[in-house]
Write a protein that holds these residues in place. Sequence first.
Motif, PDB file in Angstrom:
ATOM      1  N   GLU A   1       0.830  -1.208   0.000  1.00 53.00           N
ATOM      2  CA  GLU A   1       0.000   0.000   0.000  1.00 53.00           C
ATOM      3  C   GLU A   1       0.864   1.258   0.000  1.00 53.00           C
ATOM      4  O   GLU A   1       0.602   2.209  -0.744  1.00 53.00           O
ATOM      5  N   THR A   2       1.896   1.251   0.836  1.00 56.32           N
ATOM      6  CA  THR A   2       2.782   2.404   0.911  1.00 56.32           C
ATOM      7  C   THR A   2       3.548   2.591  -0.392  1.00 56.32           C
ATOM      8  O   THR A   2       3.743   3.712  -0.867  1.00 56.32           O
ATOM      9  N   TYR A   3       3.992   1.472  -0.975  1.00 54.78           N
ATOM     10  CA  TYR A   3       4.719   1.537  -2.245  1.00 54.78           C
ATOM     11  C   TYR A   3       3.852   2.183  -3.331  1.00 54.78           C
ATOM     12  O   TYR A   3       4.302   3.074  -4.057  1.00 54.78           O
ATOM     13  N   VAL A   4       2.596   1.738  -3.437  1.00 50.85           N
ATOM     14  CA  VAL A   4       1.685   2.271  -4.458  1.00 50.85           C
ATOM     15  C   VAL A   4       1.464   3.770  -4.242  1.00 50.85           C
ATOM     16  O   VAL A   4       1.518   4.568  -5.185  1.00 50.85           O
ATOM     17  N   GLU A   5       1.222   4.162  -2.999  1.00 52.95           N
ATOM     18  CA  GLU A   5       1.014   5.585  -2.702  1.00 52.95           C
ATOM     19  C   GLU A   5       2.269   6.389  -3.028  1.00 52.95           C
ATOM     20  O   GLU A   5       2.177   7.505  -3.559  1.00 52.95           O
ATOM     21  N   GLY A   6       3.435   5.818  -2.718  1.00 51.01           N
ATOM     22  CA  GLY A   6       4.686   6.514  -3.007  1.00 51.01           C
ATOM     23  C   GLY A   6       4.901   6.701  -4.496  1.00 51.01           C
ATOM     24  O   GLY A   6       5.301   7.779  -4.947  1.00 51.01           O
ATOM     25  N   ARG A   7       4.638   5.653  -5.274  1.00 50.91           N
ATOM     26  CA  ARG A   7       4.794   5.764  -6.725  1.00 50.91           C
ATOM     27  C   ARG A   7       3.800   6.744  -7.327  1.00 50.91           C
ATOM     28  O   ARG A   7       4.137   7.500  -8.241  1.00 50.91           O
ATOM     29  N   GLU A   8       2.574   6.746  -6.815  1.00 48.63           N
ATOM     30  CA  GLU A   8       1.571   7.688  -7.320  1.00 48.63           C
ATOM     31  C   GLU A   8       1.984   9.130  -7.037  1.00 48.63           C
ATOM     32  O   GLU A   8       1.789  10.016  -7.876  1.00 48.63           O
ATOM     33  N   GLU A   9       2.557   9.357  -5.858  1.00 52.78           N
ATOM     34  CA  GLU A   9       3.017  10.695  -5.519  1.00 52.78           C
ATOM     35  C   GLU A   9       4.164  11.118  -6.432  1.00 52.78           C
ATOM     36  O   GLU A   9       4.228  12.268  -6.889  1.00 52.78           O
ATOM     37  N   ILE A  10       5.055  10.195  -6.728  1.00 51.04           N
ATOM     38  CA  ILE A  10       6.153  10.496  -7.649  1.00 51.04           C
ATOM     39  C   ILE A  10       5.620  10.830  -9.042  1.00 51.04           C
ATOM     40  O   ILE A  10       6.066  11.786  -9.683  1.00 51.04           O
ATOM     41  N   ILE A  11       4.650  10.046  -9.496  1.00 51.43           N
ATOM     42  CA  ILE A  11       4.060  10.284 -10.822  1.00 51.43           C
ATOM     43  C   ILE A  11       3.358  11.638 -10.864  1.00 51.43           C
ATOM     44  O   ILE A  11       3.482  12.393 -11.838  1.00 51.43           O
ATOM     45  N   ARG A  12       2.614  11.967  -9.785  1.00 53.28           N
ATOM     46  CA  ARG A  12       1.935  13.271  -9.739  1.00 53.28           C
ATOM     47  C   ARG A  12       2.951  14.407  -9.778  1.00 53.28           C
ATOM     48  O   ARG A  12       2.750  15.410 -10.488  1.00 53.28           O
ATOM     49  N   ARG A  13       4.025  14.258  -9.011  1.00 57.13           N
ATOM     50  CA  ARG A  13       5.040  15.314  -8.970  1.00 57.13           C
ATOM     51  C   ARG A  13       5.730  15.456 -10.318  1.00 57.13           C
ATOM     52  O   ARG A  13       5.959  16.577 -10.793  1.00 57.13           O
ATOM     53  N   GLN A  14       6.047  14.343 -10.967  1.00 52.72           N
ATOM     54  CA  GLN A  14       6.691  14.401 -12.272  1.00 52.72           C
ATOM     55  C   GLN A  14       5.759  14.988 -13.332  1.00 52.72           C
ATOM     56  O   GLN A  14       6.198  15.753 -14.198  1.00 52.72           O
ATOM     57  N   SER A  15       4.467  14.631 -13.243  1.00 51.81           N
ATOM     58  CA  SER A  15       3.490  15.184 -14.194  1.00 51.81           C
ATOM     59  C   SER A  15       3.384  16.687 -14.032  1.00 51.81           C
ATOM     60  O   SER A  15       3.318  17.438 -15.022  1.00 51.81           O
TER      61      SER A  15
END
Length: 281
Positions: free
Chosen positions: A132-146
């Motif tokens: 769960e934490t991994y998925v949230e972390g990757r989503e945050e990275i994707i949002r920041r990169q976008s």
Amino acid sequence: MSSALHDLGDTVADRWVQLQLQQSEMGESVSEAELREEADALVTALASSLDSTLPVGRVVTAHPELKQAVTEFSLRRARGGSSPTATSLAVLALKEALLESVQDSVEKSAELYAIALLVNRVLDAAGALSFETYVEGREEIIRRQSRQLLELSTPVVRLWHHVLAVPLIGTLDTTRTQVVMENLLQAIQDHEALVAIIDITAVPTVDTAVAQHLMQTVNAVRLMGADCVISGLRPPIAMTIAQLGIDLSTIITKATLADALSEAIKITGNGSPQSEAAVTR
């Protein structure tokens, strides 16, 4: 189980590192030193959590030290580019390392079975939290990169003294409009701009939605006390706007960016070029 972890903590950590190094998924993304640091933190936190009076089913999520260790482990893997498969295998490897170490120190089969159930329950919960934490972390990275890509694709350029321009490329949607407005309004304040040019030369089509987004940006610019000029209205776009019945009569429009800059200089009353430093600052 808790006493065994305290006694065998180094052994478990060493074995966990070895098992992860043997996994091809881990070999290139995490160094041995980083693996050892993670192992020490997680094994120590796990031993501390089992010393508590918390129920086994809640120890991972309710024990602060263990929850933080699992969370930091997952976020570090997500930020480091490890795959979710590698992260899941790492948690399973800790389970294997624990069972191997405990098996060598426990003689009674009944006791070993009870410990195995405990290890499975705790590390299954740790695996769920880790995923769960991994998925949230990757989503945050994707949002920041976008967000960063959007900002890079919509730069605010200082063309002249008190004159800014935003060259738009591609489709203008709601998210991008928000970024354009935020960057442009901040630049207007920072540079005390009087005119903002929105250049749509590289916008392929203008439909009702795009026109509404442009109007929102124009209105926001006006609220900041600046005038707005739209440039890049090519014949096909002009025909489309006319056919859609979109009213841009209240907005100054120009065919080219050069025409828009000339209009902006007239509006600001600034007919002479500034120093090179002022223009490019």
